[in-house]
Design a protein around this motif. Sequence first.
Motif, short mmCIF file in Angstrom:
data_model
loop_
_atom_site.label_atom_id
_atom_site.label_comp_id
_atom_site.label_asym_id
_atom_site.label_seq_id
_atom_site.Cartn_x
_atom_site.Cartn_y
_atom_site.Cartn_z
N LYS A 111 -47.83 3.88 -15.01
CA LYS A 111 -46.69 4.93 -14.59
C LYS A 111 -47.34 6.14 -14.13
CE LYS A 111 -42.92 2.41 -15.74
NZ LYS A 111 -41.89 2.39 -14.70
N ARG A 112 -46.94 6.89 -13.25
CA ARG A 112 -47.39 7.93 -12.83
C ARG A 112 -46.99 9.14 -13.89
NH1 ARG A 112 -44.86 6.46 -8.24
NH2 ARG A 112 -43.02 8.21 -8.37
N GLN A 113 -48.07 10.04 -14.27
CA GLN A 113 -47.65 10.88 -15.30
C GLN A 113 -47.62 12.36 -14.65
OE1 GLN A 113 -47.61 10.03 -18.55
NE2 GLN A 113 -47.61 7.85 -17.38
N LEU A 114 -46.33 12.90 -14.89
CA LEU A 114 -45.69 14.29 -14.53
C LEU A 114 -46.15 15.17 -15.42
CD1 LEU A 114 -44.25 12.04 -12.49
CD2 LEU A 114 -42.72 13.79 -12.15
N TYR A 120 -37.12 8.31 -14.28
CA TYR A 120 -38.23 8.63 -13.39
C TYR A 120 -39.69 8.40 -14.10
CZ TYR A 120 -40.29 10.76 -9.44
OH TYR A 120 -41.14 10.76 -8.21
N GLU A 121 -40.26 7.33 -13.76
CA GLU A 121 -41.54 7.04 -14.17
C GLU A 121 -41.33 6.69 -15.77
OE1 GLU A 121 -44.23 5.98 -12.41
OE2 GLU A 121 -43.02 6.27 -10.63
N ARG A 165 -35.33 7.74 -3.03
CA ARG A 165 -36.71 7.83 -2.70
C ARG A 165 -36.96 7.32 -1.05
NH1 ARG A 165 -42.45 5.56 -4.85
NH2 ARG A 165 -43.47 6.20 -3.18
N ASP A 181 -42.66 12.95 -6.87
CA ASP A 181 -43.23 14.07 -8.30
C ASP A 181 -43.06 15.27 -7.94
OD1 ASP A 181 -43.59 11.12 -8.68
OD2 ASP A 181 -45.74 11.41 -8.60
N SER A 231 -45.39 21.52 -11.14
CA SER A 231 -46.84 21.25 -10.75
C SER A 231 -47.66 22.28 -11.48
CB SER A 231 -47.28 21.65 -9.36
OG SER A 231 -46.63 22.73 -8.80
N ASN A 290 -51.72 13.11 -7.12
CA ASN A 290 -50.75 13.73 -6.25
C ASN A 290 -50.94 15.21 -6.41
OD1 ASN A 290 -48.38 15.06 -5.01
ND2 ASN A 290 -46.80 13.47 -5.88
N TYR A 298 -49.55 17.52 -9.05
CA TYR A 298 -48.19 17.40 -9.55
C TYR A 298 -48.20 16.05 -10.50
CZ TYR A 298 -46.91 19.88 -5.39
OH TYR A 298 -46.60 20.68 -4.56
N SER A 299 -49.07 15.19 -10.20
CA SER A 299 -49.07 14.03 -11.32
C SER A 299 -50.40 13.15 -11.02
CB SER A 299 -48.02 13.00 -10.86
OG SER A 299 -48.21 12.36 -9.51
#
Length: 462
Positions: free
Chosen positions: A10-13, A250-251, A320, A360, A364, A389, A457-458
Motif C-alpha cells: 500500500k502507498r503510505q500517505l 484509500y490505500e 481515479r 495521493d 504533502s 510520489n 506526497y507518499s
Amino acid sequence: MTDPIELRGKRQLFIDDHVEEETSGLERVLNQPVKYAGNPVVSPTYPWERGCVDVYGTVIRNPDDGTFRMWYQGFGGSPYSACYATSNDGVFWDKPNLGLIEYNGSRENNLFMHDASVLNVIDDAREQDPARRYKSIFFEALNPRNRHGDNPDLSASVAFSPDGLRWTKYEGNPVLTNVSDVHTLLGWDDLHGCYVAYPRPGVRNGRNVRVIGRSVSDDFMSWTQPETVMEADEHDPPGMEFYGMSVFKYEDMYLGLAWAYHTPPEEPLVRMQGTIDVQLAASRDGIRWQRAGNRETFIPLGPRGSMDQAQICTAKEPVRVGDELWIYHGAVSTFHGEPSTFGPSAVLSGQICLSKLRLDGFISQDASAAGGTLLTRPVQCEGGRLSINADAGGGAIAVAVLDRDGVQFPGFGAQDCAVFDGDGVRHTVTWRDATTLDALAGQQIRLKFYLHSAKLYSFAIA
C-alpha cells in the motif's frame, strides 16, 4: 518494542502520523484540488430537475472500457428526482432516455427511481444474488411511516438493482428512523466484515446540531442506530456543524470529505441558515476520526456571485483517472436555509462540477530551500522497489535506508542515493549499487527522506 508496520504494497500517505516517527524542517500542507476550467459538467436541462442538480450521489468508472456512470439528484419531480447520466470521458455527460419512471404523463426521461434523495450507489461484486448486485441507501421523503406521529425526524431507505437502473425498494423500508435526510454509504468493509453507512442522526428529540453518524449492517436491510463518530468541537468556529461526509477507502486509510456547515452562532437551534464547504478527515478504522490539514478548507466556495458561492457537497468518492483523482461535487449558489429553498415553489440554483487532484495529493510534507527530513517508523521490508510520489522540480529528494535502531545499511545512505529532482507520482528510488530493496527483504527498516525545496506526497515498497 512495537511491531513493525506491515505495508503490504500500500502507498503510505502523510495525512496522519501513522508511518512517521519524526520530522524536522518540514511542514504538512493541505493541497486543494483544482476546479476544472470548463465547469459545470452537468447543468439542469429538464423540468423534473427544477433548475437544480446536485451529485450527493455516486460516480463510477467502468474498469473495462473507462466509461462513467452518474447517479445524481434533481430537485423537482416526486418531490426529488433520482436521475442518471453517462459519459465517455467524465467531462461531457449525456442524460439517456430510460423510459422507467412516469413524469407528467410521460416516461421519456432519465429518471430511475421515484422519490429518492441523496442516493448513494454501490456495485457490490461480492453479492451472490444478481438482482441485488447494485445497492443504494437514500432519503425517502414520502414514506408514510415517518411523515407524522412521534418521529419528527426523517428516515433512511434502501433499494436493490441488477444493473443500477431498474430498482426495487426494500419492502421493509425505512431501515432507519430518527435520522436526517443525509445518508452516505461506504459499502462493504472488509476490516469490520459488514456494510457501513454514515447517516446523519436527527437534529430533534434533544439533538440540536448536525453531526456524523455511523451505522452497520450484515445484510443491507437491518441497520444499527447510528452512533456519533465525528462532530464539531471547541477548536472549530462557533456555529459550525457537519452536514454530511462522503467516506471512502484509500490505500490503507479511510478518508472523509466532510461537509462543513457554517452557520451564524447567534441563530437559535436548530440552525437553518449557512454555507457549506468541504474539509478533509482521516481514520484508520472508520470509527475514530481526526481532522486533517489543520482543519483548513479542502474544496472552498467560489467568490460572491459564482455558481458555487454558497454550498458544495461531494459525490460518494473520487474517481481515479490516470494519475489524477476526479472529485465530482455540487455547486449551489443558493444559501442553505434561504426562504426560497422551502415549499412547493422552491427555487434552487445548482449545477454539478469537477475538481481534480494529483494522485495521493491530499496532503504533502513540504521542505523549503533550507531543507528538512522525515524518518519513518520501523516497517517490514518485503523487498521490491521503493517509489515516491513527489514534486522536486525546483529542488531535490534523497533517501537513506536505516535498520530498526537507526543505523544506516551499507550502500543505502543519502550520499549513495540518486537524487530525484523532477516531478512524478511513482519515481523509483535507486542507490549507487542497488535498484531495489531485495537485499533487505525480511528485515525491519526505517526510511529517512532528505528534502530541499520539494513536496513529498507518499511512498511505497512494492
